[in-house]
Design an enzyme around this catalytic site. Structure first.
Site, PDB file in Angstrom:
ATOM      1  N   CYS A   1       5.667  46.060   0.250  1.00  0.00           N
ATOM      2  CA  CYS A   1       5.717  47.365  -0.392  1.00  0.00           C
ATOM      3  C   CYS A   1       4.539  48.172   0.134  1.00  0.00           C
ATOM      4  CB  CYS A   1       5.612  47.189  -1.909  1.00  0.00           C
ATOM      5  SG  CYS A   1       5.249  48.723  -2.783  1.00  0.00           S
TER       6      CYS A   1
ATOM      7  N   ASP B   1       1.972  10.159   3.656  1.00  0.00           N
ATOM      8  CA  ASP B   1       2.737  11.023   4.545  1.00  0.00           C
ATOM      9  C   ASP B   1       1.826  12.099   5.118  1.00  0.00           C
ATOM     10  OD1 ASP B   1       4.948  11.755   5.879  1.00  0.00           O
ATOM     11  OD2 ASP B   1       5.925  12.785   4.213  1.00  0.00           O
TER      12      ASP B   1
ATOM     13  N   GLU C   1       0.837  -1.204   0.000  1.00  0.00           N
ATOM     14  CA  GLU C   1       0.000   0.000   0.000  1.00  0.00           C
ATOM     15  C   GLU C   1       0.868   1.249   0.000  1.00  0.00           C
ATOM     16  OE1 GLU C   1      -2.048  -0.180   3.730  1.00  0.00           O
ATOM     17  OE2 GLU C   1      -2.307  -2.331   3.536  1.00  0.00           O
TER      18      GLU C   1
ATOM     19  N   CYS D   1      10.962  48.917  -2.394  1.00  0.00           N
ATOM     20  CA  CYS D   1      10.328  47.977  -3.316  1.00  0.00           C
ATOM     21  C   CYS D   1      11.104  47.974  -4.639  1.00  0.00           C
ATOM     22  CB  CYS D   1       8.878  48.390  -3.557  1.00  0.00           C
ATOM     23  SG  CYS D   1       8.121  47.448  -4.892  1.00  0.00           S
TER      24      CYS D   1
ATOM     25  N   CYS E   1       1.690  50.327  -6.791  1.00  0.00           N
ATOM     26  CA  CYS E   1       2.932  49.725  -7.289  1.00  0.00           C
ATOM     27  C   CYS E   1       2.647  48.865  -8.534  1.00  0.00           C
ATOM     28  CB  CYS E   1       3.514  48.883  -6.155  1.00  0.00           C
ATOM     29  SG  CYS E   1       4.706  47.643  -6.649  1.00  0.00           S
TER      30      CYS E   1
ATOM     31  N   LYS F   1      10.977   2.775   2.569  1.00  0.00           N
ATOM     32  CA  LYS F   1      11.051   4.222   2.336  1.00  0.00           C
ATOM     33  C   LYS F   1      11.707   4.515   0.992  1.00  0.00           C
ATOM     34  CE  LYS F   1       9.881   6.326   6.204  1.00  0.00           C
ATOM     35  NZ  LYS F   1      10.222   7.580   6.519  1.00  0.00           N
TER      36      LYS F   1
ATOM     37  N   LYS G   1       2.472   4.446   1.490  1.00  0.00           N
ATOM     38  CA  LYS G   1       2.682   4.970   2.837  1.00  0.00           C
ATOM     39  C   LYS G   1       2.378   6.465   2.781  1.00  0.00           C
ATOM     40  CE  LYS G   1       5.859   4.844   6.729  1.00  0.00           C
ATOM     41  NZ  LYS G   1       5.626   6.196   7.186  1.00  0.00           N
TER      42      LYS G   1
ATOM     43  N   TYR H   1      -6.510   2.672   6.414  1.00  0.00           N
ATOM     44  CA  TYR H   1      -5.815   1.459   6.036  1.00  0.00           C
ATOM     45  C   TYR H   1      -5.765   0.414   7.142  1.00  0.00           C
ATOM     46  CZ  TYR H   1      -2.409   4.515   8.244  1.00  0.00           C
ATOM     47  OH  TYR H   1      -1.787   5.387   9.098  1.00  0.00           O
TER      48      TYR H   1
ATOM     49  N   CYS I   1       8.668  49.597  -7.532  1.00  0.00           N
ATOM     50  CA  CYS I   1       8.240  50.996  -7.622  1.00  0.00           C
ATOM     51  C   CYS I   1       9.074  51.932  -6.756  1.00  0.00           C
ATOM     52  CB  CYS I   1       6.759  51.119  -7.248  1.00  0.00           C
ATOM     53  SG  CYS I   1       6.454  50.816  -5.503  1.00  0.00           S
TER      54      CYS I   1
HETATM   55  S1  IVH Z   1      -0.131   0.514   9.079  1.00  0.00           S
HETATM   56  C1  IVH Z   1       0.506  -1.622  12.939  1.00  0.00           C
HETATM   57  N1  IVH Z   1      -0.402   1.490   6.659  1.00  0.00           N
HETATM   58  O1  IVH Z   1       3.120   5.313   8.884  1.00  0.00           O
HETATM   59  C2  IVH Z   1       0.603  -0.920  11.635  1.00  0.00           C
HETATM   60  N2  IVH Z   1       0.604   2.841   8.331  1.00  0.00           N
HETATM   61  O2  IVH Z   1       5.773   4.949  10.046  1.00  0.00           O
HETATM   62  C3  IVH Z   1       0.258   0.474  11.746  1.00  0.00           C
HETATM   63  N3  IVH Z   1       1.174   5.102   7.575  1.00  0.00           N
HETATM   64  O3  IVH Z   1       2.118   5.104  12.242  1.00  0.00           O
HETATM   65  C4  IVH Z   1       0.377   1.279  10.540  1.00  0.00           C
HETATM   66  N4  IVH Z   1       0.460   4.874   5.496  1.00  0.00           N
HETATM   67  O4  IVH Z   1       0.784   6.676  10.642  1.00  0.00           O
HETATM   68  C5  IVH Z   1       0.039   1.711   7.909  1.00  0.00           C
HETATM   69  N5  IVH Z   1      -0.753   2.254   4.499  1.00  0.00           N
HETATM   70  C6  IVH Z   1      -0.315   2.467   5.737  1.00  0.00           C
HETATM   71  C7  IVH Z   1       0.244   3.699   6.134  1.00  0.00           C
HETATM   72  C8  IVH Z   1       0.705   3.848   7.452  1.00  0.00           C
HETATM   73  C9  IVH Z   1       1.009   5.701   6.376  1.00  0.00           C
HETATM   74  C10 IVH Z   1       1.800   5.745   8.752  1.00  0.00           C
HETATM   75  C11 IVH Z   1       1.129   5.438  10.064  1.00  0.00           C
HETATM   76  C12 IVH Z   1       2.186   4.764  10.901  1.00  0.00           C
HETATM   77  C13 IVH Z   1       3.439   5.284  10.265  1.00  0.00           C
HETATM   78  C14 IVH Z   1       4.613   4.385  10.561  1.00  0.00           C
END
Ligand code: IVH
Length: 682
Positions: free
Chosen positions: A436, A131, A127, A420, A441, A326, A129, A238, A423
């Site tokens: 300004c 941010d 999935e 500025c 201007c 990551k 991740k 998720y 102007c």
């Molecule tokens: S699962 C026990 N799934 O990433 C598992 N976390 O670095 C709990 N996060 O604390 C998390 N996308 O806030 C999961 N598809 C995803 C995620 C995800 C972002 C975040 C989440 C977690 C952090 C860990």
């Protein structure tokens, strides 16, 4: 037991049950009208009638605090700012994830899990991740009763009021639901909105957000829910915590269940079953993620079987059945050639890095905003430095670091000008910004006109940066109102202006006279007013005159308008130069809203986009096309340079190839659904 005096008891009963019944009735009515207004764009009552219902409910709740409820429509917007957040203890603690940074480490994870499985067959989901900011929603009998941040994993902050303002979070789950469930996910700021928000913040002298995650965190931790509402956050889910009753067997089924209840889930969920396929899925996700609405910093690989997840459990820190991979941030090194100053439409002087052109995250970057003087000092950025460039939120080029070890002593410390640069007027400090002090201007005039004519405002095709500069230099435009008095002869005297371009421009200007009121409101450049608040203001007041005479208190009753914005709007309409501007605009017969359909929200945010549909979709092509047209977009049959988006279903063929070749953004059905949902509700 007999009651010798039945009268007082009956009276007491009435006092308790009648308001309760009325509160129920009002909540149901308000929810229905909310849905008619926001989801179906077919309101049955006026805003005034709606406000009357809402006020009656608020009064009843105040008089009978025992009837108050976290998911009451009165809490959705405009709730009173809180003093501080209450602590909220999660029923099941929120865990974190271990990180991996290389395909080898990912292989080791898959091998480890296989060993634990001792020969049983295993599958993984991969999935995005997301941010953002981790959030846990507690639903009881389908009703959202609490939303909490992660905090230390055991106890977080109760941010229910703010979460209730997020438009894609359901207050009630659909269908059959458990008595109690904690749903886990991420609140995020869509990448596109992040870009707009930071531009606005520079202009207003506020420090920029470093990335969408910081922006989301700052927005969800606002004590005033009106501020959260104005930020246009979204959420994606998720996972789960506590869950009473039967649970699905697999992660994939859990996703389907969340979705059926009405919760938004990740745009793409890939699969793998061994080291190679998991690594391949992570790589594919790495390519796809740039098209997602949210920023991602990795992929999360999870064992699919929930029974095996329970069996394998966790280490002290993280589950054994999941891991984060990551992605490396895409960075590029280049030279900072100069720092120039850009003057914004409200006079803010923004320093801009002029860079040796460099390719990063899909495009060549030669300029990057440095936001303000303090930001330059904090990072100690000097002209001549070698700098590292990243795209903040995958959108905005940003100087993230300076390679100080490469300095040779010739680098120059930047000094903010004292006047500025456009102007020559004196400048003054406003927050972290220098501004300004002149209203006339030239640079500000240009920016105000550009903003007025831009896509998100009056959408006057052809009236872009270069032409505005030309028209201002030739003294044909001194302000916004002059756009509507431009004539053909004057235009034709401009260099590089032919008959055809002049006719097209005049036609585009003509067309803009009848644009909906919210576009005009956004175009006026009232401080703090953006697209969302302009739409809310237009659908509440219907006419510019009604808005111009609104008091601060009236403004505060509106969705997404907090105190700062209410004051800014009120002050803007009191200023004599703005009153003069409005009178000049009225004289040019611009739509001030008198002819608009009362309270019908006009959502034209796909305006200017041209779509091609291909492959098999779960809805009919005609339905998808209809949605695009309703939101102001165009649909055509074949992919060309004019195509701005390709909606691709399953088994898409040559159109997909052509779109890839022309580097046209490819949107899958899930992303499309999300785009339309958030569009409709904003
Ligand atoms: S699962 C026990 N799934 O990433 C598992 N976390 O670095 C709990 N996060 O604390 C998390 N996308 O806030 C999961 N598809 C995803 C995620 C995800 C972002 C975040 C989440 C977690 C952090 C860990």
């Amino acid at each position: 037991m007999s009651n010798p005096n039945s009268e007082p008891l009956e009276l007491f009963d009435h006092a308790a049950t009648r308001p309760a019944a009325r509160v129920q009735e009002l909540r149901a009515q308000i929810e229905r009208h909310n849905s008619l207004y926001y989801q179906q764009a077919a309101p049955e009552i006026s805003d005034y009638e709606f406000d009357t219902l809402l006020r009656e409910l608020a009064d009843l709740e105040q008089a009978h605090p025992e009837l108050a409820s976290a998911d009451s429509p009165t809490r959705r917007v405009g709730g009173k700012p809180l003093e501080e957040f209450a602590p909220a203890t999660h029923i099941v603690p929120m865990q974190s994830l271990d990180n991996t940074y290389s395909p080898e480490e990912l292989r080791e994870f898959v091998t480890r899990v296989r060993k634990l499985a001792e020969g049983r067959s295993i599958h993984f989901t991969v999935e995005p991740k997301v941010d953002g900011v981790a959030i846990s929603l507690l639903y009881e009998n389908g009703r959202l009763v609490r939303a909490a941040t992660r905090g230390d994993g055991v106890t977080g902050d109760d941010v229910t009021q703010n979460v209730l303002t997020i438009s894609n979070i359901p207050h009630r789950l659909r269908g059959e639901v458990p008595a109690q469930i904690e749903v886990r996910g991420e609140v995020y700021l869509p990448k596109a909105i992040f870009a707009l928000l930071n531009t606005e913040r520079d202009e207003e002298g506020l420090p920029p957000f470093a990335n969408p995650r910081n922006a989301a965190a700052g927005s969800i931790k606002q004590l005033d829910p009106a501020v959260t509402a104005s930020r246009r956050l979204a959420a994606v889910f998720y996972g789960t915590g506590a869950w009473t009753g039967p649970q699905p067997a697999k992660g994939r089924e859990m996703f389907a269940t969340l979705q059926n209840w009405g919760l938004p889930i990740s745009e793409r969920i890939l699969q793998g079953s061994d080291e190679d396929s998991v690594n391949a899925a992570v790589l594919t996700m790495g390519d796809m993620r740039h098209n997602f609405a949210y920023e991602t910093d990795g992929a999360v690989v999870k064992l699919d079987s929930l029974a095996l997840r329970r069996e394998f459990g966790s280490t002290a820190k993280a589950p054994r059945w999941a891991i984060a991979y990551k992605y490396e941030p895409e960075r590029a090194e280049t030279k900072l050639l100069d720092i120039t100053i850009q003057v914004g439409r409200t006079g803010t002087l923004t320093p801009v890095a002029e860079l040796q052109p460099v390719f990063v995250s899909g495009s060549t970057v030669s300029r990057a905003t440095l936001h303000n003087e303090e930001e330059i000092q904090r990072k100690d950025i000097r002209i001549g430095d070698t700098v590292l460039i990243e795209k903040a939120g995958e959108v905005i080029p940003a100087v993230v670091a300076v390679k100080k070890d490469l300095r040779n002593g010739s680098e120059k410390v930047f000094e903010m000008p004292r006047h500025c640069p456009s102007c020559g007027s004196p400048i003054s400090k406003d927050g972290v910004a220098w501004k300004c002090t002149s209203h006339s201007c030239g640079a500000q005039v240009r920016r105000r006109i550009e903003h007025f004519a831009s896509k998100h405002a009056m959408d006057i095709e052809g009236l872009g940066e270069a032409l505005v500069a030309q028209l201002v230099d030739a003294s044909l435009l001194k302000g916004i109102a002059d756009i509507y008095t431009l004539d053909r002869e004057a235009l034709l005297r401009l260099e590089r202006m032919g008959e055809k371009s002049a006719s097209n421009l005049l036609a585009a200007i003509e067309e803009s006279r009848s644009r909906p009121l919210w576009r005009l409101l956004n175009g006026l450049g009232i401080p703090h007013v953006g697209v969302t608040s302009a739409r809310d203001l237009a659908s509440h007041f219907h006419t510019l005159d009604a808005l111009a005479s609104a008091t601060g208190d009236t403004l505060l009753t509106i969705h997404s308008i907090g105190e700062i914005m209410a004051t800014a709007i009120y002050t803007w309409f009191q200023a004599p130069e703005n009153r003069t501007l409005l009178e000049s605009l009225r004289a040019t017969k611009l739509n001030f809203g008198e002819g608009d359909t009362p309270s019908a929200p006009t959502d034209q945010r796909l305006q200017g986009t041209t779509w091609v549909l291909t492959g098999t979709l779960s809805i009919s092509r005609e339905e998808a096309a209809e949605t695009i047209r309703r939101l102001g977009g165009k649909v055509t049959g074949s992919v060309s340079k004019k195509t701005t988006h390709l909606l691709a279903g399953e088994d898409a063929g040559s159109k997909l190839d052509k779109a890839r070749e022309l580097e046209i953004p490819i949107i899958d059905e899930a992303a499309f659904a999300q785009l339309c949902a958030s569009q409709q509700e904003s």
